[in-house]
Every structure is written in C-alpha cells, then in structure tokens.
Design a protein around this motif. Structure first.
Motif, short mmCIF file in Angstrom:
data_model
loop_
_atom_site.label_atom_id
_atom_site.label_comp_id
_atom_site.label_asym_id
_atom_site.label_seq_id
_atom_site.Cartn_x
_atom_site.Cartn_y
_atom_site.Cartn_z
N PHE B 170 -5.99 -15.54 -0.22
CA PHE B 170 -4.60 -15.95 0.04
C PHE B 170 -4.42 -17.41 0.42
CE2 PHE B 170 -4.56 -11.33 0.83
CZ PHE B 170 -3.67 -10.98 -0.18
N THR B 172 -6.70 -20.16 -0.59
CA THR B 172 -7.37 -21.21 -1.35
C THR B 172 -6.87 -21.25 -2.79
OG1 THR B 172 -9.16 -19.82 -2.15
CG2 THR B 172 -9.50 -20.88 -0.01
N LYS B 173 -7.16 -22.37 -3.44
CA LYS B 173 -6.76 -22.52 -4.85
C LYS B 173 -7.51 -21.52 -5.72
CE LYS B 173 -7.79 -26.72 -5.26
NZ LYS B 173 -8.14 -27.97 -5.94
N LEU B 176 -5.81 -18.33 -5.56
CA LEU B 176 -4.57 -18.36 -6.35
C LEU B 176 -4.91 -18.14 -7.83
CD1 LEU B 176 -1.47 -19.02 -5.91
CD2 LEU B 176 -2.01 -21.25 -6.83
N ARG B 179 -5.78 -14.47 -8.38
CA ARG B 179 -4.58 -13.61 -8.41
C ARG B 179 -3.80 -13.83 -9.69
NH1 ARG B 179 -1.06 -14.94 -3.87
NH2 ARG B 179 -2.34 -16.73 -3.38
N ALA B 180 -3.70 -15.09 -10.14
CA ALA B 180 -2.94 -15.38 -11.36
C ALA B 180 -3.61 -14.72 -12.56
CB ALA B 180 -2.85 -16.88 -11.57
N GLU B 183 -2.86 -11.08 -12.51
CA GLU B 183 -1.46 -10.70 -12.72
C GLU B 183 -1.01 -10.98 -14.14
OE1 GLU B 183 0.82 -9.25 -10.94
OE2 GLU B 183 -0.17 -9.19 -9.00
N ASN B 184 -1.31 -12.18 -14.62
CA ASN B 184 -0.83 -12.60 -15.93
C ASN B 184 -1.80 -13.61 -16.53
OD1 ASN B 184 0.56 -13.51 -18.14
ND2 ASN B 184 2.50 -13.79 -17.08
N ALA B 188 -2.07 -17.87 -16.73
CA ALA B 188 -3.16 -18.63 -16.13
C ALA B 188 -3.85 -19.48 -17.19
CB ALA B 188 -4.17 -17.68 -15.49
N PRO B 302 -2.51 -5.18 -9.21
CA PRO B 302 -2.33 -6.42 -9.96
C PRO B 302 -1.99 -6.11 -11.41
CG PRO B 302 -4.28 -6.56 -8.57
CD PRO B 302 -3.77 -5.17 -8.44
N GLY B 303 -1.03 -6.87 -11.96
CA GLY B 303 -0.44 -6.52 -13.25
C GLY B 303 -1.37 -6.34 -14.43
#
Lengths: 513, 320
Positions: B170, B172-173, B176, B179-180, B183-184, B188, B302-303
């Motif tokens: 949650f 750090t880059k 991110l 998670r990206a 999700e998608n 990304a 997550p998507g």
C-alpha cells in the motif's frame, strides 16, 4: 494511391512526427500497407477510416505495442525505434485508448503516477497531487482526484486519461475514437479541451470514423481504407461528402428516409418497471412506455443510465423489483426467456455482442441456431440435424450478406460488423412481434451502420414493434418515430420527432431540460 | 468445557496453540495474497508448503542446522513458484490446472524422494529445530505477551513480514504496480509497467513465502518430515485470503481465526474421547466454509486474478 507520401516526404524536419511507409502484416492480412503520415507541431491531425481500415494498427505501431515489418518512425527529424509503450512515453508520445486504460479502483492520482519513474521506493502522493491540480486547473478539468476512477462519469475518466499524459509531459497525444462514449455536451467540451491542448503546442492525432468530428476540430486529415492511405490533406480543402467517398470508396446515403408506416395496436407495454443493476443499486426507476406495431421507439441516453438493465428486464435476463411487462395485453412479467422468445416472439440484439450475443469459439452455423437449437428443423428426437443446420445457416448468411469463408468458421474470426449481421440474421429468422435492439450500431463502421438502420426500418414495415436503444443520437433521429430519453433510470415520456430537437434531447441526456 | 478454560494458564495455552497452528497458514496466505494481487491465482500453496517442508527437512538433515533448513525450504518453494510462473505467465496455461498439477507433483515427489533420502522411512527422525525465545519486556505483558512473544524465530519473522507486506503493497511504488497489474494489466502495460516482470517477481516471492510455512511445520512444530504433512493448510490459506480481503493485516487475522478453530478442535478431541475425532477435525474447514459464505457478495478479488495477460489479447479471449 499514395499521392501524398512522395510530395510531403522531402522535408522531414518540417514535421513533428513522420510515419514513413509503415507495413504491418498479421498472417495473410496486410493491416498496414506502406502507410505514411506527416503531423505538424501544434496541429490536430485526424486519421479517418472505417473499422478495419488499419488506423488502430498504425497507432499501436507508433505506441510500441506492435513492431512494424517495414518502415520507420521519424520524431523531430530523427528516426526512433519504439519497442514498448514505456519508450513511447519517454519520447513524449501518449495514447488515450478507446476503452480507457485506467485501473478502476485507483484514484486519479494513483492512476497517473503508475509507471512513472519517481526516485526512491516510497509512494509519495504530495508532489504528484500538486502538479496534477495545476494541470487540471490550467485546462479547466475539475476532476475529483481522490475518488476511485470507476465512480467518475465517463467524460471525467477521459480527462483523467488526458491528465495522465500531460503529467508525463507528452507532446504527441493519440486519441482513439475519443467521442464514442461521450454525450453531445461532453463532446463539445472535449473539443474545447483539444483546442486548448493545440494552443499549448501539443500535436494531436485523432483517430475517428466520424466525419463531423474531422470537419469540426482537425487541421489535417489522413484517410485510410483497407490498410492503405488514400489521401492526406488539409481539412479546409475537404468536404464531408468527399471524405465519406474516400473513406468508404463509394457514395453513402446519410439519411435513411423512412416511409411513414401505419401504426397498429399497442404491442409492448411496460408499466412502472423498477430493477437494480449488478451492484445491487437501483438502475430503473418506475419506467413506463408502450410501443405500437410498426413503430420504432428510440431510447436515447448516455451509457450506464439504465439502458442495459431495461433491455435485459424486457427480454427476461434480469429480474425486476416492481412493474409489469405486457405483450398484446398478456402479462409476461414473470415468464422465462424462452417463453418470451418463442411465444411472445421477442427478438433481442444485445448490447455486448461478444458476450451476450455470440459464442465466439463456436462456428457461424452453431451460433445461427442458438436460439432454436432444440426445435425442428435443427433437432429431431434429441439429435441435432447437422446438415440442416449448415444449410439454414448458409441461406441466412447469403441473405444478410455476412462476409465469411465458411459457415463452419468460428465467429471470433469475423469482423465486428459481420458478427452483428449474424446476430441480426438469427434474431430476425423468426417472424418477430417485438425487436429489442440495444446499441446495435456500437463500434460499427458506416457501411454496417447503414445495414443495421435499414434492417430496423424494414422490421417496422413488417409491423414489428421496435425498441431501439442507442447512445448515438444521430442514428436514432434517422429512423425513429418517437424518442424517449433515459437518465439515471428515469425515462421521459416519448416525444415525436416533430416536437423536439436534437439540442433538447442532448440536454435531457445530460439530466437537464 | 467450562472446567477446561477455568484458569489463566489454560487460556494462555490455548491461545499459544492457536497462534502456532496459524503460523503456517499466515505464511501461505501472505504468499497467495501477493500472487493474487498481481493477478495470478495461486492454488499451489498446498504444494509449496509441502515442498518447503521437504526442503527444510532435507537441508537440515544434511547441514545439521535449522538455518540451513530455511534455505533449503525456500529453494523448493521458489522452484515451485518458478514452475507456476513459467506455465501461467509465459505460457498462459490455465492457472487452476497448473496449481492442481503442482500440488499433486509435490505430494508424489516429496514422498518418493523422502523414502530414498531418509532410507525407506516415510518420515525423518528427530531433526534439530528452532526453540522458543522470549523477547524481554514485551514478554512481560500479561497473557498477550506470553502468547505472542514467547515464540520461535520464524514466528517473529512472520510478524515482520505481515508489516513489510502491508507497507510494500500500500505504500510503495512497487506495490502500486503489483495492484495495477492485478486489477487491469492492459492499463499497467500501457503505463510502461512490465506485467510479466511484476507477475514473475510476485509469484517467485510467493513461492519463497509459502515455503516458510512448510519450514515452520518441520523446524518448529514437529521436528520431522512426514508424507503430505501440509494436510490441506494451503487451501485453508486460500479461504483466509478472501476473508482477509487481500489485505496483509486482514489475512493475518483471518489465519489467526482459523488457527484458533484448529486449537479448539484439538481441545475438544481430548476432552470428548467417545466422539469420533474426525468430527472435530472438520471444524476448521467448516469454519472456512462458513466464513466464505458470510462474505459472499461483499468482497471482490483483484479484477484480473486468474486471467493470463498477453498483449493484443482481449480479456474475453484470455479466459478460454
């Protein structure tokens, strides 16, 4: 054919970006054949063509998603190799895709800093926020930066995409069919944004198949057809008719002149319909309307205002929380999909043709009989009658001019327009009483749209009651007898075309009026 | 029952047992969560725990020290992760099928090798392991201190990993990006993130993490290796990931809950000898099912989990 390329090639330095004789093949298909393009700094350069003309392939080459077989890209007078989107971004080339590349659960800020090379490993949002606010203010974007983007309206999401590119200091923006998801008002605002971008010296490549857009905002236009460049010219020297002819290769009739049909009795009556969407939130709020035989009711509205739910509720794919659906005065509210199809003779052209309309990996013939596979002549005593299935499919394919090699071919291999023709052919096979067409022209090129529009008019002539749901107001205005507007689950009373204007409808679509 | 819990020592004892039973779950669930966050559905956790346990046993057996065992265990976990990653990410094979394959492979392979290495026995003799070490000061907090801070090195490592993963995901880059990608991935990719790179790293890290669960079983809990000693823990961990909503802290708490149920069923087994023990042994699994039923519709994974990503391939095509 490539008249433009030779004359304009002399001076590479003159242009911000030159695509020089790009060729890209996929198997036997030449998606781009010696395509050249010359874009000037601070201009809007439209790339016009129908679906499958090779626009997207060209842009994916420029954006590093595909590598060209031949040809080169010249940026600021120097040849560059773009091997992935990261390199494109570093070179100042950014793209807003037709279906946005946003992570829905992320905020605008998180989406923006994704993939940026900030120093350190810690995720600091303070600096990005400051810069984003500045950028957002200077273009008058008014975006809520802290909402997850899925909660923002589509127009806003598009701005987040543009903001993302600006944050990355992009000076060439590729916009892929940017207005296809916008309301008329949003479109107008979007044009303003484009002009502002142009004023700051950005180069904009606008991919589109909409002639009006080209004429309104672009300075130059490259017309593509069948993977080749037909012409490249200043927009001021072009006319809508001329561009249309170049794009399609023949003359097009812009108006489907509908002969006024005689309307019969009320066939479909919807009373006080309420339903919820997939997230369990109210999507339809007390929707009522009726459609007579031989009448086309257009339902206009921006995507996501309850259209999907309305269509699905009528055909029985979604349960309703209140209300009634009557066909010829008979209550069909709680009746199975199959009963509605075969007894009430409701045909349905679903919005998402690839998910709801077709089994993509099945053959054309199998898809053709999907709605009546268990009935003669397709099946007898529980066994499929394969020869008959094939035969019937061939008849339909010929009648509706679906372009394919063989009815044994998987549907996936067909173009979007041909897939839509296939669905329409199947749905109209039986004599329909009611046709529910949800976004039937979505993503289709001019030729296919013409076909869909004509088919709908033909159905009216046969006495079918048609509910035509679309976000494309022009398409509705061309064929409908009445129009209602849906906004946040509310449906306005129907208006005849005489008593309303497209401005008024546009206003209703965005919740005003 | 009331007699069982009548004094404080009993409570402390119960909670400590619960914690000890949850540790392998936590390692595995953190691993699975990381993979799912990056878009890879890792049902091979079970096999990774077992592989980790086997690796730990073999390495400890030959090196004579449990620290060597940890390296051996993690190596096996990373190998299992590499197989999963290559098949699911590079070859886009169905992730469920690959997961099941790895689980079955781990059962057969470890049983086979352990019989060769440990000379015909299904299980090893007593191996050296980690002993509990109390942490000064913290240990003196009543009840909680004794339960949480009189444990072994691996348990302390687990506490740290929960915190580290929370920060990584949650704050750090890198998090991110993970998670990206989960999700998608198309978004990304467009943003210049290497989807393949992020997924590989997540799955390999996941393999190492999950194997620590196996190391704990061997080096702290029982000090021996026995065939199929993972005994379904990898699947309970999968339930804990969903119950913990893909958040390291939530996942940790969910694992604690399941661990406590496990401790409870052990108690009940001993205090009710005339009831067939299988009924009590079911308890943690029943709890897992009920927990999952309870959260239906309230959590969304997550998507893009479970869907391979290839450029130019639409989501629709990728599913089949």
């Amino acid at each position: 054919m490539s008249i433009a390329s030779n004359g304009l090639l002399e001076n590479r330095m003159k242009y911000k970006l030159v695509l020089d004789h790009i060729t890209k093949t996929f198997g036997a298909l030449k998606a781009n054949d010696e395509v050249s393009l010359h874009a000037r700094k601070g201009s809007v350069h439209a790339i016009l063509g129908e679906n499958g003309a090779g626009k997207s392939t060209l842009m994916n080459v420029l954006y590093g998603l595909y590598r060209p077989d031949k040809g080169c890209i010249v940026l600021n007078g120097r040849e560059v190799r773009i091997e992935n989107p990261g390199i494109a971004l570093d070179l100042g080339i950014g793209m807003v895709h037709q279906n946005f590349m946003l992570v829905g659960r992320f905020t605008a800020i998180e989406n923006t800093i994704l993939g940026t090379k900030i120093k350190g490993i810690h995720l600091s949002l303070r600096e990005p926020r400051k810069r984003l606010l500045e950028l957002s203010d200077s273009f008058g974007f008014e975006i809520d930066l802290d909402q997850p983007v899925w909660k923002l309206p589509v127009g806003m999401q598009q701005r987040v995409e543009i903001l993302k590119l600006l944050y990355h200091n992009v000076d060439i923006l590729i916009l892929d069919e940017p207005t296809s998801v916008l309301t008329p008002n949003e479109t107008q605002q979007f044009f303003d944004v484009i002009l502002k971008l142009k004023a700051t010296g950005k180069t904009i490549l606008l991919i589109t198949h909409k002639l009006g857009e080209v004429m309104t905002v672009s300075d130059y236009v490259t017309v593509m057809r069948d993977g080749r460049v037909i012409t490249e010219m200043a927009t001021s020297e072009a006319t809508t008719q001329a561009l249309a002819r170049l794009m399609i290769g023949r003359d097009v009739l812009f108006d489907v002149t509908p002969e006024q049909a005689t309307h019969g009795e009320n066939v479909l009556e919807v009373k006080g319909l309420c339903a919820v969407n997939d997230r369990g939130l109210p999507a339809l709020d007390n929707v009522s309307f009726e459609v007579k035989a031989g009448e086309i009711l257009g339902i206009a509205g921006v995507d996501g205002n309850g259209q999907t739910e309305l269509a699905e509720t009528i055909v029985g794919l979604r349960s309703l929380s209140a209300g009634k659906i009557l066909v010829d005065q008979v209550d069909y509210t709680h009746v199975s999909v199959s009963e509605r199809r075969h007894r009430a003779r409701i045909g349905y052209v679903p919005e998402d043709r690839q998910r709801r309309g077709l089994a993509l990996d099945h053959t054309v013939a199998q898809n053709m009989m999907l709605s009546s596979y268990n009935k003669p002549p397709f099946a007898r005593r529980g066994m499929l009658h394969l020869k008959e299935i094939r035969h019937q499919a061939e008849i339909l394919v010929r009648r509706y001019d679906v372009r394919l090699h063989d009815v044994g071919q998987p549907v996936r291999e067909l173009s979007g327009g041909n897939q839509q023709k296939l669905i329409i052919a199947r749905e109209l096979r039986e004599n329909l009483k009611i046709l529910i067409a949800a976004q039937p022209t979505k993503g289709l090129d001019v030729g296919a749209i013409e076909f869909v529009q004509n088919t709908i008019v033909e159905q009216r002539a046969k006495g079918t009651a048609v509910v035509y749901i679309s976000t494309e107001l022009e398409h509705l205005l061309a064929v409908c007898d009445y129009i209602s507007v849906i906004f946040r689950g509310h449906l306005t009373p129907k208006m005849s075309l005489g008593e309303t204007t497209s401005e008024k409808i546009g206003l209703l679509m965005s919740g005003g009026g | 029952m009331s007699e069982t819990f009548s004094n404080l020592n009993m409570v402390v004892d119960f909670l400590s047992t619960g914690l000890r039973l949850s540790v392998p779950l936590v390692f595995a669930a953190l691993a699975g969560m990381l993979c799912e966050r990056s878009g890879i559905f890792n049902i091979a956790l079970e096999g990774m725990i077992l592989g980790g346990a086997f690796g730990a046993a073999v390495a400890t057996f030959f090196s004579g020290t449990p620290v060597g065992g940890i390296f051996g265990g993690m190596l096996c976990g990373i190998i299992a992760g590499a197989i999963l990653a290559y098949l699911c990410i590079s070859l886009c094979v169905n992730q469920i099928v690959v997961g099941i394959t790895i689980n079955l492979l781990a059962v057969g392979f470890t049983a086979f090798l352990s019989r060769i290495i440990f000379e015909g026995q299904g299980s090893t003799l007593d191996l050296p392991g980690f002993k509990a070490m109390a942490i000064p000061l913290l240990y003196s907090i009543p009840i909680v201190g004794v339960v949480l801070f009189r444990q072994d090195v691996l348990t302390y490592l687990m506490y740290i990993l929960v915190g580290i993963l929370f920060i990584v995901i949650f704050k750090t880059k890198w998090g991110l990006s993970v998670r990206a990608v989960g999700e998608n991935p198309a978004a990304a990719d467009t943003a210049g993130i290497s989807v393949t790179g992020v997924r590989y790293l997540s799955v390999l890290t996941g393999g190492a993490l999950a194997s620590l669960g196996g190391c704990y079983l061997v080096l702290t809990q029982v000090n021996l290796f026995s065939e199929h000693m993972s005994a379904g823990k990898g699947f309970i961990a999968l339930a804990a990931i969903a119950l913990g909503r893909w958040n390291p802290i939530g996942v940790f708490l969910a694992c604690l809950l399941f661990g406590m149920f496990d401790a409870l069923q052990l108690r009940l087994q001993f205090s009710n000898p005339n009831v067939p023990y299988q009924f009590f042994a079911m308890l943690p699994y029943v709890a897992a099912i009920l927990a999952l039923v309870g959260i239906i519709g309230k959590v969304t994974p997550p998507g893009a989990t479970g869907i391979p990503y290839k450029r130019g391939m639409s989501r629709e095509q990728a599913i089949f």
